[in-house]
Every structure is written in structure tokens, then in C-alpha cells.
Design a protein around this motif. Structure first.
Motif, PDB file in Angstrom:
ATOM      1  N   SER A  27       0.814  -1.219   0.000  1.00  0.00           N
ATOM      2  CA  SER A  27       0.000   0.000   0.000  1.00  0.00           C
ATOM      3  C   SER A  27       0.850   1.272   0.000  1.00  0.00           C
ATOM      4  O   SER A  27       0.474   2.265  -0.602  1.00  0.00           O
ATOM      5  CB  SER A  27      -0.995  -0.010   1.154  1.00  0.00           C
ATOM      6  OG  SER A  27      -0.300  -0.008   2.357  1.00  0.00           O
TER       7      SER A  27
ATOM      8  N   THR B 294      -8.763  -0.224 -10.199  1.00  0.00           N
ATOM      9  CA  THR B 294      -8.204  -0.810  -8.988  1.00  0.00           C
ATOM     10  C   THR B 294      -9.268  -1.579  -8.223  1.00  0.00           C
ATOM     11  O   THR B 294     -10.460  -1.324  -8.356  1.00  0.00           O
ATOM     12  CB  THR B 294      -7.579   0.269  -8.070  1.00  0.00           C
ATOM     13  OG1 THR B 294      -7.001  -0.376  -6.944  1.00  0.00           O
ATOM     14  CG2 THR B 294      -8.605   1.270  -7.580  1.00  0.00           C
TER      15      THR B 294
ATOM     16  N   ASP C 223      -8.493  -1.738  -4.932  1.00  0.00           N
ATOM     17  CA  ASP C 223      -8.057  -1.283  -3.616  1.00  0.00           C
ATOM     18  C   ASP C 223      -8.870  -0.085  -3.123  1.00  0.00           C
ATOM     19  O   ASP C 223      -8.813   1.002  -3.683  1.00  0.00           O
ATOM     20  CB  ASP C 223      -6.560  -0.921  -3.708  1.00  0.00           C
ATOM     21  CG  ASP C 223      -5.958  -0.632  -2.354  1.00  0.00           C
ATOM     22  OD1 ASP C 223      -6.724  -0.392  -1.395  1.00  0.00           O
ATOM     23  OD2 ASP C 223      -4.721  -0.628  -2.264  1.00  0.00           O
TER      24      ASP C 223
END
Ligand SMILES: Nc1ncnc2c1ncn2[C@@H]1O[C@H](COP(=O)(O)OP(=O)(O)OP(=O)(O)O)[C@@H](O)[C@H]1O
Ligand SMILES: [Mg+2]
Length: 225
Positions: free
Chosen positions: A175, A200, A202
Motif C-alpha cells: 500500500s 483498482t 483497492d
């Protein structure tokens, strides 16, 4: 700032053995110029399919693609190739640097493809933008995953495209490194005036975006700032 690229009523069907798979369903999206837009959604929701269609790598079954208001849906393959050599660039999830070329040569290679002068200052500037001034002679195997991805970004912008598509550029990174890549996109947008569209999974990447679209089973479900 205006809209750079738009998808209007985009449908995509893929032929499969027992019929067709309806993968994108009436997708309407518009992307601000000089902004970072994130396209999110579960695996299989249609992110890559949409990005490939917007980037002229694939064609919609129905609907239109507009760039600066101009309909490019039915341009020829040769025109699409030209567009991708000049204005539209890509970074993919698995970095495809050329293993026998160092970082500098990998970036230079894009200028060769684009038929542009091999401007040393420009190449060094792009490697500097991605924070790799001290790695220019490194071969890909001597670079970390995040560093390789940054070379791929430098390579994708060196010929001054207007639009950069990045398909899960941070998927294989931790991250902290993902954050560095996102901040780097903002730097590139500011300094080069590029528009960036990335996909993404994320959740943490959303807050670093200017605009977010969410795909769910081929439909756009929310649009948040
Ligand atoms: N050429 C193809 N032929 C048939 N089906 C396809 C084809 N390309 C994609 N699909 C299907 O379309 C759906 C969407 O695929 P896509 O690659 O766009 O998903 P994605 O959101 O990018 O997923 P991921 O997060 O896993 O990368 C998937 O169910 C996939 O199996
Ligand atoms: Mg994908």
C-alpha cells in the motif's frame, strides 16, 4: 477544464459457446481532462473490458466513444493504431519492460515506436518525474516491482500522450508503494497535463482520485467525487 473522453450507452457482448455474454450494459461515463479517475469494481465486473474499449484496443458492440466530442467509434484500425501511438497510452498490471534494455532504453523505446526524436533530456525528465533518476542504467531484473512499474509509467508518458490508461497498476504493490504511484499520477497530471484513468480493487486508492466510477456486473452503479 472539460470532458476529454466519453463512453455513451456502451454495450459489449462477447460470443461464447452457448450464445453471447453481455459484459457491459448501457455504460455512460465521462472523464474530466487533467484529472485522475478511478474505475473500481469486483473481479469480472468489466473494468478491463471498458478500459480497452475507451482506449481503442477493442470496440463496443453498441454505443459510442467520443474524444473531445468527436465520435471515434468507427475509426479504422489504422487510425486507432495512430491514436495509440500519439494520444493514448497504457500501463498494464503486469509490467512488460523489455528485459534486455535498461530503464533509460525502455523509456527511449516508446519514442522509437511513436516515431519521435530520441530526446535525451525528455527521457531523463520522465525518469525524474517518477523518481528514478538514480536508476537509469538498471536492468529490469535489478529493479523492484514498484520501480519497474514507475519505469512503465515513464515509458507511457515520454511521447506526451493526452490520455493514460492504467489497468490495476498498483495490484502487485504494497500500500505504501501504491500510494507513491498514485501521488506520481497527480504529479504527472499537474506537470504534463495528462488525463489518467486507472482501475483498482483497492479501497484505499479511492480517496486519492478526483473522480470514481464503480462497475457492478457490467453496469455503472455509483458515481462519487
Ligand atoms: N474475450 C472475451 N470473451 C469472453 N468473455 C470475456 C472476454 N473478455 C472478458 N470476458 C468476460 O467479461 C467479464 C469482464 O471481464 P473484465 O476483464 O473486463 O473484468 P475486470 O473487471 O477487469 O476483472 P479483474 O478485476 O479480474 O481484472 C468477465 O466475466 C470475463 O470472463
Ligand atoms: Mg481487469
Amino acid at each position: 477544464m472539460g470532458t476529454l473522453i466519453q463512453g455513451v450507452h456502451i454495450d459489449k457482448d462477447f460470443p461464447v459457446s452457448n450464445g453471447v455474454l453481455h459484459v457491459l450494459k448501457d455504460v455512460n461515463v465521462s472523464f474530466e481532462e487533467k484529472a485522475l479517475t478511478v474505475l473500481r469494481g469486483r473481479s469480472g465486473s468489466g473494468k478491463t473490458t471498458l478500459m480497452n474499449i475507451l482506449g481503442t484496443l477493442d470496440r463496443p458492440t453498441r454505443g459510442q466513444i467520443l474524444i473531445n466530442g468527436n465520435d471515434i467509434t468507427h475509426i479504422t484500425d489504422a487510425q486507432a493504431d495512430m491514436l495509440r501511438k500519439t494520444h493514448i497510452s497504457f500501463v498494464f498490471q503486469s509490467v512488460a519492460l523489455i528485459g534486455s534494455m535498461n530503464a533509460y532504453e525502455n523509456v527511449e523505446f516508446m519514442l522509437r515506436i511513436a516515431g519521435k526524436p530520441l530526446d535525451r533530456e525528455r527521457i531523463l525528465h520522465c525518469l525524474d518525474l517518477v523518481g528514478l533518476s538514480n536508476r537509469i542504467r538498471h536492468m529490469p531484473y535489478q529493479l523492484s516491482g514498484g520501480e519497474q512499474q514507475r519505469v512503465a509509467v515513464a515509458r507511457a508518458i515520454v511521447h506526451r500522450p493526452r490520455l493514460l490508461f492504467a489497468d490495476e497498476p498498483t495490484a502487485q504493490l504494497d500500500s505504501a508503494t501504491s500510494q507513491i504511484i498514485m501521488n506520481m499520477f497527480h504529479t504527472i497530471i499537474r506537470e504534463e497535463g495528462i488525463t489518467v484513468i486507472m482501475t483498482t480493487h483497492d479501497q484505499n486508492m479511492m480517496e486519492l482520485a478526483d473522480q470514481v466510477y464503480t462497475l457492478d456486473d457490467g453496469r455503472i452503479v455509483t458515481e462519487a467525487e
